[in-house]
Structure formats: C-alpha cells, structure tokens
Scaffold this motif. Structure first.
Motif, PDB file in Angstrom:
ATOM      1  N   MET A 115      52.690  47.037  37.812  1.00 21.00           N
ATOM      2  CA  MET A 115      51.404  47.242  38.477  1.00 21.00           C
ATOM      3  C   MET A 115      50.933  48.686  38.405  1.00 21.00           C
ATOM      4  O   MET A 115      49.728  48.946  38.468  1.00 21.00           O
ATOM      5  N   ALA A 116      51.855  49.628  38.298  1.00 17.78           N
ATOM      6  CA  ALA A 116      51.562  51.053  38.473  1.00 17.78           C
ATOM      7  C   ALA A 116      50.351  51.565  37.675  1.00 17.78           C
ATOM      8  O   ALA A 116      49.527  52.283  38.232  1.00 17.78           O
ATOM      9  N   PRO A 117      50.214  51.219  36.398  1.00 21.10           N
ATOM     10  CA  PRO A 117      49.066  51.783  35.674  1.00 21.10           C
ATOM     11  C   PRO A 117      47.737  51.059  35.932  1.00 21.10           C
ATOM     12  O   PRO A 117      46.705  51.486  35.429  1.00 21.10           O
ATOM     13  N   HIS A 118      47.783  49.998  36.713  1.00 15.15           N
ATOM     14  CA  HIS A 118      46.614  49.140  36.880  1.00 15.15           C
ATOM     15  C   HIS A 118      46.102  49.147  38.315  1.00 15.15           C
ATOM     16  O   HIS A 118      46.814  49.517  39.246  1.00 15.15           O
ATOM     17  N   ASP A 119      44.882  48.702  38.473  1.00  9.92           N
ATOM     18  CA  ASP A 119      44.309  48.429  39.794  1.00  9.92           C
ATOM     19  C   ASP A 119      44.385  46.910  39.951  1.00  9.92           C
ATOM     20  O   ASP A 119      43.599  46.180  39.340  1.00  9.92           O
ATOM     21  N   VAL A 120      45.360  46.426  40.737  1.00 13.13           N
ATOM     22  CA  VAL A 120      45.659  45.002  40.817  1.00 13.13           C
ATOM     23  C   VAL A 120      45.261  44.459  42.183  1.00 13.13           C
ATOM     24  O   VAL A 120      45.601  45.032  43.222  1.00 13.13           O
ATOM     25  N   SER A 121      44.545  43.339  42.163  1.00 13.15           N
ATOM     26  CA  SER A 121      44.289  42.589  43.393  1.00 13.15           C
ATOM     27  C   SER A 121      44.881  41.199  43.206  1.00 13.15           C
ATOM     28  O   SER A 121      44.895  40.656  42.102  1.00 13.15           O
ATOM     29  N   PHE A 122      45.399  40.640  44.289  1.00 20.76           N
ATOM     30  CA  PHE A 122      46.042  39.332  44.259  1.00 20.76           C
ATOM     31  C   PHE A 122      45.158  38.311  44.960  1.00 20.76           C
ATOM     32  O   PHE A 122      44.624  38.574  46.041  1.00 20.76           O
ATOM     33  N   VAL A 123      45.028  37.159  44.329  1.00 20.76           N
ATOM     34  CA  VAL A 123      44.218  36.071  44.868  1.00 20.76           C
ATOM     35  C   VAL A 123      45.089  34.822  44.913  1.00 20.76           C
ATOM     36  O   VAL A 123      45.667  34.426  43.888  1.00 20.76           O
ATOM     37  N   TRP A 124      45.184  34.208  46.092  1.00 20.11           N
ATOM     38  CA  TRP A 124      45.949  32.977  46.215  1.00 20.11           C
ATOM     39  C   TRP A 124      45.066  31.798  45.817  1.00 20.11           C
ATOM     40  O   TRP A 124      43.895  31.730  46.193  1.00 20.11           O
ATOM     41  N   VAL A 125      45.639  30.903  45.025  1.00 23.46           N
ATOM     42  CA  VAL A 125      44.959  29.675  44.635  1.00 23.46           C
ATOM     43  C   VAL A 125      45.882  28.516  44.991  1.00 23.46           C
ATOM     44  O   VAL A 125      47.094  28.602  44.792  1.00 23.46           O
ATOM     45  N   LYS A 126      45.323  27.467  45.562  1.00 23.15           N
ATOM     46  CA  LYS A 126      46.123  26.310  45.938  1.00 23.15           C
ATOM     47  C   LYS A 126      46.672  25.643  44.682  1.00 23.15           C
ATOM     48  O   LYS A 126      45.929  25.341  43.744  1.00 23.15           O
TER      49      LYS A 126
END
Length: 161
Positions: A115-126
């Motif tokens: 993740m370190a070099p990136h701008d990461v967002s997490f999205v939960w999907v059913k």
C-alpha cells in the motif's frame, strides 16, 4: 493514475487448499478500459490469508503510484483499515484488544508495504450477491484453489487457524 481493484480469497477447508483472485481496471486518458486478472492457488492455507493475498497481489501488480479503490467482500480486510483495527494492532505490538497475537502478521506487513506507494481506499462489497467483478474474483480464487499449480504458503502456520 486511478485504478479500481477487486479481490477475493477462498479456502477449501480452513486450513486447506486455497487461492486468491484479483481484477484490476484502469481507464486510460483516451477512455479505453484495461483489465488485468490475477490468481494463484496454495496447497495449505486459510480463507483469511487468501483474502489478504488477493489485496496484496492487486497492489503489488501496480508499477507506479496510483489512487486505488480496492473492493473486497472480506470484512476482515476492509474493517482492518476502515475501522482502524490495524492502527491498534500496531500500537499494541501486533496484539488484539484482548491482548492475543494478531494472526497473519506476515501478510498484514506485506499488505502495508504494498500500500505504501499508493493512495488506497477500501470498499466492502457483499459477497455472492451478483456483483460481476466480485463474482469473477471468486471464480478466479476457487479455480486456483482447485487447480494443479498449487504453491506453498510459506508464511502459513497452524497458529493462523
């Protein structure tokens, strides 16, 4: 550069043979969407380890810093970041709030590095709810788990169960 990624993991038994699947999507400046699929099967692992490996593989496949929206049906992965579980684990020296060792520390550290070099967002999907890309990741993961090209999950131990 913006990338949308989906990932999933599967284990046939917990522990047992397992696999991960990931799909990455990038739309170039001309408006053309590029898709890349990733998967790998493992001889003996757990579902949670494969959920982590799906996210790791997606991020490690990126060759330059990106803004990444990572979709997963794993609350284990998504809540670790969105609910800041991982911050507490690190602050407590990789211990849970109940002072137990956090499982899969090797993969959590690998995910943090990916993740370190990136701008990461997490999205939960059913999961198993008919979402095309999540279903495709599930298919990739289960096909890999059932395949013949299984590799060792070198960081797996029975303590991860």
């Amino acid at each position: 550069m913006r990338v949308v990624a989906y990932s999933d993991g599967s284990s046939r038994g917990n522990p047992g043979p397992g696999g991960f699947g990931a799909v990455l999507l990038y739309t170039d400046p001309a408006g053309q969407t590029h898709k890349r699929e990733l998967s790998q099967g493992y001889q003996r692992t757990t579902n949670n380890r494969m959920e982590l490996m799906g996210a790791i593989a997606a991020l490690e496949a990126l060759t330059r810093p990106c803004s990444v929206e990572l979709h997963s049906d794993s609350q284990y992965v998504v809540k670790a970041f969105n609910d800041h579980w991982i911050d507490g684990w690190i602050r407590r020296g990789w211990k849970t709030s109940q002072k137990q060792p956090v499982k899969n520390v090797d993969l959590w550290n690998r995910l943090l590095a990916a993740m370190a070099p990136h701008d990461v967002s997490f999205v939960w999907v059913k999961g198993h709810a008919g979402h095309d890309l999540n279903e495709r990741c599930d298919e990739l993961a289960t096909t890999a788990a059932d395949g013949d090209a299984l590799v060792d999950d070198e960081g797996f131990s029975d303590a991860d169960v």
